[in-house]
Design a protein around this motif. Structure first.
Motif, PDB file in Angstrom:
ATOM      1  N   VAL A 125      42.370 114.481  77.334  1.00 57.62           N
ATOM      2  CA  VAL A 125      43.460 114.823  76.052  1.00 57.62           C
ATOM      3  C   VAL A 125      43.769 115.797  75.695  1.00 57.62           C
ATOM      4  O   VAL A 125      43.811 116.399  74.711  1.00 57.62           O
ATOM      5  N   LEU A 168      43.497 112.873  67.538  1.00 60.76           N
ATOM      6  CA  LEU A 168      42.521 112.626  68.332  1.00 60.76           C
ATOM      7  C   LEU A 168      40.892 112.319  67.324  1.00 60.76           C
ATOM      8  O   LEU A 168      40.547 112.019  67.178  1.00 60.76           O
ATOM      9  N   SER A 215      49.364 105.865  73.993  1.00 61.64           N
ATOM     10  CA  SER A 215      48.674 106.006  74.171  1.00 61.64           C
ATOM     11  C   SER A 215      47.907 105.486  72.441  1.00 61.64           C
ATOM     12  O   SER A 215      48.790 105.713  71.358  1.00 61.64           O
TER      13      SER A 215
END
Length: 402
Positions: free
Chosen positions: A150, A161, A175
């Protein structure tokens, strides 16, 4: 006496086999006292406003509860605290990389203020130096990021995230990252009736010091509406036009323009009495440990520690304020209880983190990431230009927004 969360604790939790979660649980109470009732979160079911009731296992038995602050709303409050810290230039949060979309005739919004964060529609519809953002190499690399690496997304939009994101509209290669932090506030209802909770109702009214009723000839009402047309919604203007048409040569009520009184009517959702109010937040180290940053071992641990530190620093700021909504003023009934999972049924109680302590953890994590990942946070902003058609088509009418 509770221990303090050390940086070594944070590193161990971000390492394989570490703690599963860190939890923070706080008992709250109505500011008015035990007799005070509060306004829970409202939802829409069909065309009706409702409260979200449910059953939870509390104090050893199932009890009726109501949602006061949902999981998504609770997370938004943490993001709002992060936004305020960045606006005020508070380090180390102000050093966090971000994506910023700016409309020439509208607002400027960062990824942490948008519902889908780095993959939000406002960003995807934007341009950078005249080129569609979706064709820009750095953004494409961030969109292509997967849990196995990532790094590209971490450098552009770390909040994607930590708080979760999903590139849902992409045709392929989507994603999706779950939120590593969740939270909520629930109220245990004071009345635990057999048939389930009954929603109380309350009255609303409006007093006009000039007149209880303002009735105007159609052309006059039409003129008042047109004079304010730049500030009124399209839906309201349509409703007033219908009132004017129905009035023919007679008169019509000016109540839609906020003129005249509204008599009390028992038709709004009322306030709810709770015997206990519980705020809880969970930071999942298990979720963070699924992320890798292209540097097996210490580098991956450092990347996770940065995200954990970012969450804790934002949460510490969010918990400084207890602003929920109107008619929902709360106070802490006791100090927060912070617990670090120790695996195999064990746990450790941790002293509540101050903003300064949380910032120190994030700073230490950034130092480690700088050394092991060559990750530098200098407030880098990936600036894009919003599509003007979006602002031009914006409306505040609720029906259009659904």
């Amino acid at each position: 006496m509770s221990e303090h969360l050390s940086f070594e604790d944070l590193v161990a939790a971000c390492s394989p086999g570490g703690a599963s979660v860190l939890t923070v649980v706080t008992d709250l109470a109505p500011a008015a006292g035990a007799h005070g009732a509060i306004a829970p979160a409202k939802y829409v079911r069909g065309s009706q406003a409702v409260y979200a009731y449910g059953r939870r296992f509390i104090d050893g038995e199932p009890q009726h509860v109501v949602t006061i602050d949902s999981k998504s709303s609770s997370l938004n409050r943490v993001e709002s605290a992060l936004a305020d810290a960045i606006l005020d230039g508070e380090e180390p949060l102000s050093r966090m990389p971000r994506i910023q979309v700016t409309y020439e005739a509208g607002p400027s919004l960062a990824d942490y203020q948008l519902p889908h964060r780095g993959f939000d529609g406002h960003i995807r519809a934007a341009t950078i130096e005249g080129v569609a953002v979706t064709k820009e190499a750095r953004y494409r690399a961030a969109r292509d990021a997967k849990a196995a690496n990532v790094r590209a997304l971490m450098e552009l939009s770390p909040v994607s995230l930590l708080f979760g994101s999903w590139d849902a509209t992409r045709k392929s290669n989507q994603s999706r990252f779950r939120s590593a932090m969740t939270g909520e506030i629930i109220g245990v209802l004071a009345v635990q009736a057999e048939g389930g909770p009954e929603t109380p109702m309350m009255g609303g009214a409006r007093v006009d010091p000039v007149a209880a009723s303002v009735q105007l000839p159609g052309p006059v009402l039409d003129g008042l509406a047109k004079a304010q047309s730049d500030e009124l919604s399209g839906k309201l203007l349509e409703q007033i036009a219908k009132d004017v048409k129905k009035s023919a040569k007679g008169v019509a009520s000016a109540s839609r323009l906020g003129l005249g009184a509204i008599p009390p009517a028992l038709e709004s959702l009322g306030l709810v009495a709770c015997r206990r109010i519980i705020r809880s937040t969970v930071l999942s180290f298990s979720a963070l440990r699924q992320l890798r940053f292209g540097s097996p071992g210490e580098g991956d641990v450092a990347g996770r520690a940065v995200l954990a530190g970012l969450g804790l620093a934002s949460l510490a700021r969010a918990n400084r304020e207890l602003l929920i909504r109107a008619n929902c003023d709360l106070v802490e009934a006791s100090a927060p209880v912070m617990t670090l999972d120790g695996r195999n049924g064990n746990s450790r109680q941790i002293a509540p983190l101050s903003v300064e302590e949380a910032d120190a953890l994030l700073s230490a994590a950034l130092d480690m990431a700088q050394r092991t990942l060559d990750l530098t946070w200098e407030g880098q902003t990936f600036s894009v230009v919003g599509n003007p058609a979006i602002v031009a088509g914006a409306t505040s009418d609720e029906e259009d927004a659904q």
